[in-house]
Design a protein around this motif. Structure first.
Motif, PDB file in Angstrom:
ATOM      1  N   LEU A 164       0.818  -1.214   0.000  1.00  0.00           N
ATOM      2  CA  LEU A 164       0.000   0.000   0.000  1.00  0.00           C
ATOM      3  C   LEU A 164       0.852   1.264   0.000  1.00  0.00           C
ATOM      4  O   LEU A 164       0.395   2.329  -0.413  1.00  0.00           O
ATOM      5  CB  LEU A 164      -0.917  -0.001   1.222  1.00  0.00           C
ATOM      6  CG  LEU A 164      -1.836  -1.216   1.367  1.00  0.00           C
ATOM      7  CD1 LEU A 164      -2.617  -1.140   2.674  1.00  0.00           C
ATOM      8  CD2 LEU A 164      -2.783  -1.315   0.180  1.00  0.00           C
ATOM      9  N   GLY A 165       2.068   1.140   0.442  1.00  0.00           N
ATOM     10  CA  GLY A 165       2.990   2.276   0.512  1.00  0.00           C
ATOM     11  C   GLY A 165       4.128   1.943   1.458  1.00  0.00           C
ATOM     12  O   GLY A 165       4.051   0.977   2.228  1.00  0.00           O
ATOM     13  N   ALA A 166       5.189   2.715   1.400  1.00  0.00           N
ATOM     14  CA  ALA A 166       6.356   2.459   2.243  1.00  0.00           C
ATOM     15  C   ALA A 166       7.156   3.746   2.393  1.00  0.00           C
ATOM     16  O   ALA A 166       7.024   4.674   1.578  1.00  0.00           O
ATOM     17  CB  ALA A 166       7.234   1.367   1.635  1.00  0.00           C
ATOM     18  N   SER A 167       7.973   3.794   3.442  1.00  0.00           N
ATOM     19  CA  SER A 167       8.857   4.950   3.627  1.00  0.00           C
ATOM     20  C   SER A 167      10.151   4.491   4.274  1.00  0.00           C
ATOM     21  O   SER A 167      10.200   3.440   4.933  1.00  0.00           O
ATOM     22  CB  SER A 167       8.192   6.029   4.492  1.00  0.00           C
ATOM     23  OG  SER A 167       7.981   5.552   5.812  1.00  0.00           O
ATOM     24  N   MET A 168      11.199   5.272   4.075  1.00  0.00           N
ATOM     25  CA  MET A 168      12.470   5.017   4.753  1.00  0.00           C
ATOM     26  C   MET A 168      13.046   6.335   5.239  1.00  0.00           C
ATOM     27  O   MET A 168      12.958   7.366   4.566  1.00  0.00           O
ATOM     28  CB  MET A 168      13.470   4.302   3.831  1.00  0.00           C
ATOM     29  CG  MET A 168      13.877   5.047   2.584  1.00  0.00           C
ATOM     30  SD  MET A 168      15.073   4.074   1.589  1.00  0.00           S
ATOM     31  CE  MET A 168      15.322   5.173   0.181  1.00  0.00           C
ATOM     32  N   HIS A 175       3.546  -0.706   4.584  1.00  0.00           N
ATOM     33  CA  HIS A 175       2.093  -0.909   4.725  1.00  0.00           C
ATOM     34  C   HIS A 175       1.682  -1.934   3.661  1.00  0.00           C
ATOM     35  O   HIS A 175       1.942  -1.718   2.472  1.00  0.00           O
ATOM     36  CB  HIS A 175       1.349   0.406   4.491  1.00  0.00           C
ATOM     37  CG  HIS A 175       1.647   1.456   5.521  1.00  0.00           C
ATOM     38  ND1 HIS A 175       0.829   1.717   6.592  1.00  0.00           N
ATOM     39  CD2 HIS A 175       2.687   2.335   5.635  1.00  0.00           C
ATOM     40  CE1 HIS A 175       1.332   2.688   7.332  1.00  0.00           C
ATOM     41  NE2 HIS A 175       2.468   3.076   6.763  1.00  0.00           N
ATOM     42  N   TRP A 176       1.002  -3.011   4.066  1.00  0.00           N
ATOM     43  CA  TRP A 176       0.749  -4.089   3.117  1.00  0.00           C
ATOM     44  C   TRP A 176      -0.463  -4.943   3.515  1.00  0.00           C
ATOM     45  O   TRP A 176      -0.919  -4.912   4.657  1.00  0.00           O
ATOM     46  CB  TRP A 176       1.980  -4.977   2.976  1.00  0.00           C
ATOM     47  CG  TRP A 176       2.488  -5.588   4.255  1.00  0.00           C
ATOM     48  CD1 TRP A 176       3.299  -4.978   5.186  1.00  0.00           C
ATOM     49  CD2 TRP A 176       2.220  -6.901   4.763  1.00  0.00           C
ATOM     50  NE1 TRP A 176       3.556  -5.836   6.231  1.00  0.00           N
ATOM     51  CE2 TRP A 176       2.911  -7.032   5.996  1.00  0.00           C
ATOM     52  CE3 TRP A 176       1.482  -7.990   4.297  1.00  0.00           C
ATOM     53  CZ2 TRP A 176       2.866  -8.197   6.764  1.00  0.00           C
ATOM     54  CZ3 TRP A 176       1.451  -9.151   5.056  1.00  0.00           C
ATOM     55  CH2 TRP A 176       2.124  -9.245   6.268  1.00  0.00           C
ATOM     56  N   ILE A 177      -0.945  -5.703   2.520  1.00  0.00           N
ATOM     57  CA  ILE A 177      -2.055  -6.644   2.702  1.00  0.00           C
ATOM     58  C   ILE A 177      -1.688  -7.963   2.023  1.00  0.00           C
ATOM     59  O   ILE A 177      -1.136  -7.961   0.926  1.00  0.00           O
ATOM     60  CB  ILE A 177      -3.358  -6.106   2.072  1.00  0.00           C
ATOM     61  CG1 ILE A 177      -3.802  -4.808   2.719  1.00  0.00           C
ATOM     62  CG2 ILE A 177      -4.479  -7.141   2.158  1.00  0.00           C
ATOM     63  CD1 ILE A 177      -4.989  -4.163   2.021  1.00  0.00           C
ATOM     64  N   GLY A 179       7.553   5.358  -1.019  1.00  0.00           N
ATOM     65  CA  GLY A 179       6.985   4.754  -2.215  1.00  0.00           C
ATOM     66  C   GLY A 179       5.480   4.657  -2.062  1.00  0.00           C
ATOM     67  O   GLY A 179       4.969   4.348  -0.973  1.00  0.00           O
ATOM     68  N   SER A 180       4.749   4.916  -3.133  1.00  0.00           N
ATOM     69  CA  SER A 180       3.294   4.883  -3.095  1.00  0.00           C
ATOM     70  C   SER A 180       2.769   3.480  -3.383  1.00  0.00           C
ATOM     71  O   SER A 180       3.536   2.513  -3.475  1.00  0.00           O
ATOM     72  CB  SER A 180       2.734   5.889  -4.110  1.00  0.00           C
ATOM     73  OG  SER A 180       3.181   7.201  -3.823  1.00  0.00           O
TER      74      SER A 180
END
Length: 220
Positions: free
Chosen positions: A108-112, A213-215, A171-172
């Protein structure tokens, strides 16, 4: 939405044993409950249902979510990434951060938000280092980080100053779910330095946080 919120509030009141006089409200992404005594509870719910596994002694994981939608926060504490010099192709290194559970994984998205520190080997103190999060390790034929090397968070410049730097990006939503039905997918931290800034193999120490963020759409 109003009727649904009212029903959820009623159910929550029953769980807490609170009366109608209790003040309650919510903030996007975090449930906030103000009890009659004035105390406020505010936190991401944690779960052990359907989670993956972090990789490495220098990596810790906090698993938030409800077992269906996940927020995985990985904290890196001076994680040492081995950087291998590939002569004219630059210097590269990877570390597997996280093993997702089996199944198709929708990111769903991610960040670092990371800091980097080069070792005392062949990486120049002012090297044009780049970093990404991908579903595969970095190849040895480029120093830019592309395709599966950077399909969760794209390549981000983190040029070093006196050997130290930062990598902060996000990342989106990934449009197509990763197929982890036959083999569960992984998330890798990938780093690269161009040939001009590398004379020999080295290490890079990485600290900070990576949030995923994930499913899991359901294994089959």
């Amino acid at each position: 939405m109003g009727a649904l919120s009212a029903r959820l509030e009623t159910l929550l009141r029953k769980q807490l044993g609170e009366t109608e006089g209790t003040e309650m409200h919510s903030v996007l992404g975090t449930e906030v409950v103000t009890l009659s005594g004035g105390d406020v509870l505010s936190a991401d719910p944690q779960t052990s249902v359907g989670v993956g596994a972090k990789n490495g002694l220098a990596v810790t994981a906090v698993e938030n979510g409800n077992g269906a939608v996940h927020k995985t926060v990985l904290t890196l504490a001076s994680l040492s990434v081995t950087m291998t010099d590939a002569t004219t192709n630059g210097c590269h290194g990877s570390h597997k951060l996280y093993d997702f559970p089996a199944g198709p994984i929708q990111i769903l998205g991610a960040s670092m938000n990371l800091t980097t520190l080069a070792g005392s080997g062949g990486i120049a103190d002012g090297a044009a280092l780049v970093g990404s999060i991908g579903s595969a390790t970095v190849g040895t034929n480029n120093a830019t980080l592309t395709t599966t090397e950077a399909d969760i968070i794209a390549s981000k410049a983190g040029t070093l100053t006196a050997g130290a730097g930062t990598l902060a990006s996000h990342g989106s939503l990934v449009a197509t779910a990763f197929d982890g039905t036959a083999t569960a997918i992984d998330a890798y931290l990938n780093l690269a330095v161009p040939d001009a800034d590398s004379s020999a193999s080295d290490t890079v120490a990485v600290s900070g946080t990576i949030t995923l963020h994930w499913i899991n759409l359901g294994d089959y």
